[in-house]
Write a protein that holds these residues in place. Sequence first.
Motif, PDB file in Angstrom:
ATOM      1  N   ARG A 101       0.815  -1.209   0.000  1.00  0.00           N
ATOM      2  CA  ARG A 101       0.000   0.000   0.000  1.00  0.00           C
ATOM      3  C   ARG A 101       0.855   1.268   0.000  1.00  0.00           C
ATOM      4  O   ARG A 101       0.321   2.366  -0.070  1.00  0.00           O
ATOM      5  CB  ARG A 101      -0.917   0.013   1.225  1.00  0.00           C
ATOM      6  CG  ARG A 101      -1.997  -1.048   1.194  1.00  0.00           C
ATOM      7  CD  ARG A 101      -3.005  -0.729   0.115  1.00  0.00           C
ATOM      8  NE  ARG A 101      -4.134  -1.642   0.166  1.00  0.00           N
ATOM      9  CZ  ARG A 101      -4.653  -2.240  -0.878  1.00  0.00           C
ATOM     10  NH1 ARG A 101      -4.120  -2.036  -2.061  1.00  0.00           N
ATOM     11  NH2 ARG A 101      -5.694  -3.023  -0.756  1.00  0.00           N
TER      12      ARG A 101
ATOM     13  N   GLU B 288       2.762   4.170  -1.349  1.00  0.00           N
ATOM     14  CA  GLU B 288       2.658   4.788  -2.664  1.00  0.00           C
ATOM     15  C   GLU B 288       4.016   4.947  -3.341  1.00  0.00           C
ATOM     16  O   GLU B 288       4.141   4.756  -4.547  1.00  0.00           O
ATOM     17  CB  GLU B 288       1.934   6.131  -2.535  1.00  0.00           C
ATOM     18  CG  GLU B 288       0.473   5.963  -2.100  1.00  0.00           C
ATOM     19  CD  GLU B 288      -0.167   7.278  -1.701  1.00  0.00           C
ATOM     20  OE1 GLU B 288      -0.484   8.068  -2.602  1.00  0.00           O
ATOM     21  OE2 GLU B 288      -0.330   7.515  -0.495  1.00  0.00           O
TER      22      GLU B 288
ATOM     23  N   CYS C  42       5.294   1.634  -4.756  1.00  0.00           N
ATOM     24  CA  CYS C  42       4.640   1.284  -6.020  1.00  0.00           C
ATOM     25  C   CYS C  42       5.094   2.192  -7.156  1.00  0.00           C
ATOM     26  O   CYS C  42       5.501   1.720  -8.210  1.00  0.00           O
ATOM     27  CB  CYS C  42       3.117   1.386  -5.847  1.00  0.00           C
ATOM     28  SG  CYS C  42       2.187   1.330  -7.388  1.00  0.00           S
TER      29      CYS C  42
ATOM     30  N   CYS D  47     -10.843   0.294  -0.695  1.00  0.00           N
ATOM     31  CA  CYS D  47      -9.543   0.590  -0.094  1.00  0.00           C
ATOM     32  C   CYS D  47      -8.998   1.932  -0.560  1.00  0.00           C
ATOM     33  O   CYS D  47      -8.217   2.576   0.140  1.00  0.00           O
ATOM     34  CB  CYS D  47      -8.550  -0.524  -0.382  1.00  0.00           C
ATOM     35  SG  CYS D  47      -7.938  -0.574  -2.084  1.00  0.00           S
TER      36      CYS D  47
ATOM     37  N   TYR E  32      -6.965   2.470  -3.263  1.00  0.00           N
ATOM     38  CA  TYR E  32      -5.624   2.393  -3.845  1.00  0.00           C
ATOM     39  C   TYR E  32      -5.652   1.813  -5.253  1.00  0.00           C
ATOM     40  O   TYR E  32      -4.787   1.012  -5.622  1.00  0.00           O
ATOM     41  CB  TYR E  32      -4.712   1.563  -2.947  1.00  0.00           C
ATOM     42  CG  TYR E  32      -4.316   2.268  -1.676  1.00  0.00           C
ATOM     43  CD1 TYR E  32      -3.295   3.210  -1.672  1.00  0.00           C
ATOM     44  CD2 TYR E  32      -4.965   1.998  -0.483  1.00  0.00           C
ATOM     45  CE1 TYR E  32      -2.929   3.867  -0.517  1.00  0.00           C
ATOM     46  CE2 TYR E  32      -4.607   2.653   0.694  1.00  0.00           C
ATOM     47  CZ  TYR E  32      -3.581   3.585   0.670  1.00  0.00           C
ATOM     48  OH  TYR E  32      -3.228   4.228   1.822  1.00  0.00           O
TER      49      TYR E  32
ATOM     50  N   GLN F 206      -2.435   1.524  -7.371  1.00  0.00           N
ATOM     51  CA  GLN F 206      -1.365   0.618  -6.961  1.00  0.00           C
ATOM     52  C   GLN F 206      -1.581  -0.815  -7.412  1.00  0.00           C
ATOM     53  O   GLN F 206      -0.902  -1.714  -6.950  1.00  0.00           O
ATOM     54  CB  GLN F 206      -1.230   0.624  -5.437  1.00  0.00           C
ATOM     55  CG  GLN F 206      -0.112   1.522  -4.953  1.00  0.00           C
ATOM     56  CD  GLN F 206      -0.582   2.927  -4.671  1.00  0.00           C
ATOM     57  OE1 GLN F 206      -1.078   3.606  -5.558  1.00  0.00           O
ATOM     58  NE2 GLN F 206      -0.421   3.365  -3.452  1.00  0.00           N
TER      59      GLN F 206
ATOM     60  N   SER G 165     -10.341   9.816  -0.346  1.00  0.00           N
ATOM     61  CA  SER G 165      -9.367   8.716  -0.376  1.00  0.00           C
ATOM     62  C   SER G 165     -10.020   7.344  -0.292  1.00  0.00           C
ATOM     63  O   SER G 165      -9.310   6.336  -0.239  1.00  0.00           O
ATOM     64  CB  SER G 165      -8.374   8.870   0.788  1.00  0.00           C
ATOM     65  OG  SER G 165      -9.021   8.670   2.033  1.00  0.00           O
TER      66      SER G 165
ATOM     67  N   SER H 250     -11.373   4.686  -7.272  1.00  0.00           N
ATOM     68  CA  SER H 250     -10.740   5.998  -7.429  1.00  0.00           C
ATOM     69  C   SER H 250     -11.527   6.946  -8.321  1.00  0.00           C
ATOM     70  O   SER H 250     -11.431   8.157  -8.162  1.00  0.00           O
ATOM     71  CB  SER H 250      -9.321   5.824  -7.984  1.00  0.00           C
ATOM     72  OG  SER H 250      -8.486   5.219  -7.021  1.00  0.00           O
TER      73      SER H 250
ATOM     74  N   PRO I 128      -5.232   8.801  -2.552  1.00  0.00           N
ATOM     75  CA  PRO I 128      -4.589   8.792  -1.237  1.00  0.00           C
ATOM     76  C   PRO I 128      -3.577   9.935  -1.143  1.00  0.00           C
ATOM     77  O   PRO I 128      -3.284  10.597  -2.140  1.00  0.00           O
ATOM     78  CB  PRO I 128      -3.921   7.420  -1.193  1.00  0.00           C
ATOM     79  CG  PRO I 128      -3.683   7.065  -2.628  1.00  0.00           C
ATOM     80  CD  PRO I 128      -4.800   7.686  -3.405  1.00  0.00           C
TER      81      PRO I 128
END
Length: 592
Positions: A45, A47, A50, A211, A213, A216, A346, A350, A369
């Motif tokens: 997770r 950032e 990733c 989540c 994310y 990612q 967040s 997304s 995020p």
Amino acid sequence: MRDVIVAGAGGGGPVVAKELASRGLDVLVLEAGRVYDDPENQWSRYENDCNNPADGYFRFGPSDRFEQPPWFRELPQYSYIFQLAGSGGTTQHYFGNSPRAMPGVFIDYTGPDRDAYDVAHLFPFGYRDLIPYYEWVEATLPVQTAAMGTKESVFYRGCERLGLPVNTTKDILRDSFRPQENAILQPGGTAGRTNDDSRLRFPEATGCTFCGYCFQGCFEPRQAPRNLKAKRQTDNSYLPMMLTADLWAPSGRRATLVADAFVTKVLTERRGGSTVARGLRWRDTQTGTEHEETASVVVLAGGCTENPRLWLNSGLPNPNGWVGHGYTDHAIDWLIGSFDEYTGNSKGASSAARADFPGYGAIEQVGLPPALQALTMGLSDSGVRGAYDNGRGPVGAWDGRAGRVVGTELKDILADVDRLVNILVLTDDDVEPDNRVARSILPPDEHGPIPKVIFEHRGRSARTRRNREYLCARAAAVLRAAGARTVLRMDFPPVPLHVHSTLRMGTDPADSVLGPYAEARWVDRLFVGDNSALANSLGGPNPTLTAQAVATRTAEHIFTKYFGGAPWTSSESPVSSLDDRVTRGILDGAFG
């Protein structure tokens, strides 16, 4: 000798490979990056872990991200290319948004606004011709109406107060707003109902766990089989189907996937006065050894930067000079609204809400995020907001001049990312011949001459610039109407996020590389199966669904023209990637 070789396992290659393998063809897929077969343990997770372009696991580079540098491209302008290597390709980054293209960019469109689009570079077939292939991909992924939360309701509130109508169809025919048509599975069970991580495991939770994310890569819900992960990036959808084709298709056979295989040359020969593709040469990025394989058909699906590089490095014909030219995106921009209320920026998928403006483009709400939120606020062509004006910063319906945000203002805005709403502007961009991929004069790397990506905002057409300003004004109006106390515009520099058309198909042989079925005009049996083949910027909508529909159409044509098969979209029903037989094949070890 194989039936088909596909270069690239990103957004388009697995689509072609899955369709052909399921009909019994022997398909080899070569991927320059690694295979992510255990994402729950290979990803995180964090950032930076990733997205760091030097050593992030989603960089464009070889598998060993700590010992080997990323693969280099020359970028002579201030810009950054969002592209990565590895199974799933750049669909790891995408938000699953799957709208259809605007009908006005196809050759059969006769609406009253037909002159509002890039009429010089239309698709060489009709919108109605593509609908069966849209439906095929929408059923396979599957594409569903996005799951929504607070940030979407804030966006809709602004659209409603401006008097925009709701679009209730998949086709974009008028100014309107709607939930995204999204390739993310709807939440089920405990998903979206709890923050207790121990209860967000499959099978208690299914689909999107909110989540936040998406950028990612998706490995939610934990412990789900790979094809039941929420976001339908190709390594969660088409790739598992490709690797289990013999289990769910009576006549199918499994395609073969080879990772760490950087393709360096398209092999050709002369037959009856024509140049014909006969295979590929690739380099093992771990051992340095070179390999060759021959095939009846070759498909390029390495992306809009690497496909033209491979073409040029292979010495393939380019009589009209259009190979690599027309590097087209959506001339994107970014606006941020700061609110006094909770927005849930967040949380959740997304991007689950959009508004479309035919002839101009689209805007879509985006949640991020914290680190990615900060990144968007540092990208600008207009200097530092409120401190340094470089003479470019446009003034409009936002607060002050556009520009990057720094210092106290940046700290104040980032103090609570869940009081923000972001809007991404997706402009209907004209195909610009001078935006292009060329061979750099810098020293070559181990795979040959490197690509030079020449890509500018300032040279865009008057129509593209008009469209961008119009959409920024509409985005600011939506944020104001929704109740934002501050509206900021970034004035993004060139950030090729949705890239198209560097080996474009078209109606005119003088300005296109591919014919109407994405076969090369000057090299028989050579096809393109990704965004590179798109004729234009689609009117503004996100490109992945259209690229995959075109790739499906191309696969059907390959099957009928070169292997004597029958068309399938009119006689078969698509199989969903959620099919139980695919799940069982994965659990038996075919993938992940």
